[in-house]
Design an enzyme around this catalytic site. Structure first.
Site, short mmCIF file in Angstrom:
data_model
loop_
_atom_site.label_atom_id
_atom_site.label_comp_id
_atom_site.label_asym_id
_atom_site.label_seq_id
_atom_site.Cartn_x
_atom_site.Cartn_y
_atom_site.Cartn_z
N HIS A 263 38.65 57.66 57.57
CA HIS A 263 40.16 58.20 56.15
C HIS A 263 39.91 56.89 55.78
O HIS A 263 39.51 57.34 53.80
CB HIS A 263 41.62 57.44 57.19
CG HIS A 263 42.49 57.37 56.22
ND1 HIS A 263 43.08 58.89 56.19
CD2 HIS A 263 43.38 56.75 55.23
CE1 HIS A 263 44.45 57.82 55.17
NE2 HIS A 263 43.95 56.87 54.69
N GLU A 264 39.47 55.90 55.39
CA GLU A 264 39.23 55.11 54.42
C GLU A 264 37.83 54.68 54.19
O GLU A 264 38.10 54.57 53.26
CB GLU A 264 39.63 53.54 54.91
CG GLU A 264 40.80 52.77 55.85
CD GLU A 264 42.29 52.64 54.89
OE1 GLU A 264 41.61 52.86 53.70
OE2 GLU A 264 43.04 52.99 55.33
N HIS A 267 38.43 57.23 51.01
CA HIS A 267 39.22 55.99 49.66
C HIS A 267 38.54 55.86 49.07
O HIS A 267 38.36 55.83 48.21
CB HIS A 267 40.07 55.10 50.09
CG HIS A 267 41.79 56.15 50.82
ND1 HIS A 267 42.00 56.31 49.55
CD2 HIS A 267 42.72 55.69 51.92
CE1 HIS A 267 43.18 56.70 50.19
NE2 HIS A 267 43.48 55.85 51.89
N GLU A 293 44.32 59.10 48.30
CA GLU A 293 45.14 59.94 49.70
C GLU A 293 45.17 61.59 50.05
O GLU A 293 44.28 61.90 50.78
CB GLU A 293 46.63 59.70 49.74
CG GLU A 293 46.97 59.91 50.94
CD GLU A 293 47.14 58.06 51.70
OE1 GLU A 293 46.05 57.83 51.85
OE2 GLU A 293 46.67 58.86 53.24
#
Ligand code: MG
Length: 493
Positions: A263-264, A267, A293
């Site tokens: 997830h990170e 980003h 997001e």
């Protein structure tokens, strides 16, 4: 370098604001990763001073920004830079400093009270503080200005141009349809509600090796990116060539740290892909919280929870985690995709996640408009939750008190999580309903996906407002049908 002389002068002076932001970012990163506990007080003072300096320097640009706004020959990038500065100026100039200071003071105290109230599961302890915060938020909405609904002013802080009307359109489609799907998925049992691997413990060192191999698989550039450990995982763009993420190791249920890393990284891939010409300008940023997001959700869910991805990580897992050897890829896929209704948002899966943001959206909208009182929040929360998910929180800790955000004064933020899911599905749709994604992953070629995202989304940074960017890339904005189609393909097939 900007062509327009006013913008050029503005950018020369902006370098100072950029440097303050850069310093703030390094300090904030250190606060979460390496600072000894007692460093908190001086760090707070230093960050406060940097914020004051940055605000002052931004306000000093107002004259130049006004001039630039009148210029007729600005190109897209220059317009984007001016628009972003105007957004900062609006915030600083429209909100009286006393109000910002009051919010700061009230929320610092409220966060401590909230923690205790949640522990005791007693909303009444938190209520007087939340009452004050809501009062300040409503004043902020008035000062910032809005059309039709005061909540629009707060939504706009996180998602430029996004309104109650947009959110109502999204949720009124998403909620009833996902409800039907959830009932079918639960009945079919293909996506189980639990899996034995959820309770298996791991050695942190082994999992560190897995995460390291995963960021290598995602081709994160070693000279521009790093990963550390923190209590709450986050991504921070310190500079165009210095983007950092964190993850955390809980020692059990390894998918949590695996997916937090993916997830990170999503980003971070966004930040690392912003066009070089936007470096050191206010447009070196994501288009919005929702669009940012969408990048993390795309990698975490659309890519990361696919069968093709399971095949890619399989050798990494088998090499480092002996206990997965008893599970084949199909079982791992089901472990990564358990579907279970839960009271707690952070425990939610892809299919149930948006119910949680919808509950908070409905509650915030009513409270900010004055259609509900703060004292009514627990029952309003529980009623709405029960309507959506057919189960009722037994206490405030698993209801309205579960998240820290209100105690910090974040109203208008939660819908952006769902916007992230929607925009990620719009990408899925644009990539031939996932066919291009599956094709790339079957070849182990994540570069192809990064290139698509880079060309269409990342390189633009914040030059375009989020709706404008979506119209440009997809010919539509925040279309919930794409997420429903993605769910349908994945969960109903
Ligand atoms: Mg995120």
């Amino acid at each position: 370098m900007a062509r327009n002389p006013i913008v050029r002068e503005m950018m020369k002076r902006y370098t100072q604001i950029w440097a303050l932001g850069h310093s703030t970012a390094v300090l904030s990163w250190d606060t979460e990763t390496h600072m000894p506990q007692s460093g908190a007080r001086p760090r707070g003072i230093a960050l406060g001073q940097l914020a004051v300096m940055s605000q002052k320097a931004t306000i000093e640009l107002d004259g130049l920004v006004r001039k630039a706004e009148k210029a007729k020959d600005l190109d897209q990038t220059e317009k984007g830079i001016v628009r972003m500065l105007r957004r900062s100026l609006d915030y600083y100039l429209k909100l009286p400093p006393e109000l910002v200071e009051e919010l700061q003071r009230v929320t610092t105290e409220a966060t401590v009270v909230w923690r205790n109230a949640r522990k005791k599961s007693d909303f009444r302890l938190f209520e007087p503080h939340l009452e004050k915060i809501v009062g300040i938020e409503r004043k902020m909405a008035d000062k910032l200005g809005y059309q039709k609904h005061p909540y629009n002013a707060l939504l706009d802080l996180y998602e430029e141009g996004f309104t109650v009307r947009d959110a109502d359109a999204v949720y009124s489609r998403l909620i009833p349809e996902t409800k039907k799907m959830l009932a079918k998925v639960s009945a079919a049992g293909v996506f189980p509600s639990k899996h034995p691997l959820e309770s298996v413990k791991y050695q942190t060192a082994s999992m560190e090796a897995v995460n390291q191999a995963v960021i290598e698989m995602l081709k994160m550039p070693a000279d521009r990116f790093r990963m550390d450990v923190s209590t709450h995982p986050f991504t921070i763009g310190i500079a165009p060539d210095d983007v950092r993420i964190t993850t955390r190791y809980e020692g059990v249920n390894f998918k949590a740290t695996l997916y937090s890393t993916v997830h990170e990284s999503g980003h971070a891939i966004y930040n690392l892909g912003i066009g070089e010409k936007l470096a050191y300008t206010p447009a070196w940023d994501g288009a919005s919280y929702g669009v940012h997001e969408s990048q993390s959700r795309f990698w975490e869910n659309v890519v990361g929870r696919s069968r093709e991805f399971v095949k890619l990580v399989d050798p990494i897992l088998r090499k480092n985690l002996p206990f997965v050897r008893g599970y084949d890829d199909e079982s791992l896929y089901r472990y990564f995709n358990t579907v279970k209704k839960s009271f707690i948002r952070v425990d939610a899966d892809e299919l149930t996640y948006n119910f949680h943001t919808a509950v908070r959206y409905e509650v915030e909208k009513k409270v900010i408009a004055g259609d509900a009182r703060v004292s009514e929040i627990p029952s309003l929360w529980n009623d709405t939750f029960e309507e959506y998910l057919g189960m009722r929180p037994k206490n405030d800790a698993e209801g309205a008190l579960q998240d820290v955000h209100w105690s910090g004064g974040s109203f208008g933020y939660f819908a952006t999580y769902t916007l992230g899911n929607i925009v990620a599905a719009m990408i899925w749709h644009k990539m031939k309903d996932g066919a291009l994604i599956a094709g790339a992953l079957q070849k182990g070629d994540v570069a192809q996906l990064k290139e698509w995202l880079g060309t269409n989304i990342h390189r633009h940074g914040a030059v375009y407002a989020p709706k404008e960017l979506q119209e440009k890339v997809f010919g539509e904005a925040y279309n919930p049908e794409r997420l429903l189609a993605y769910f349908d393909r994945k969960f109903m097939a």
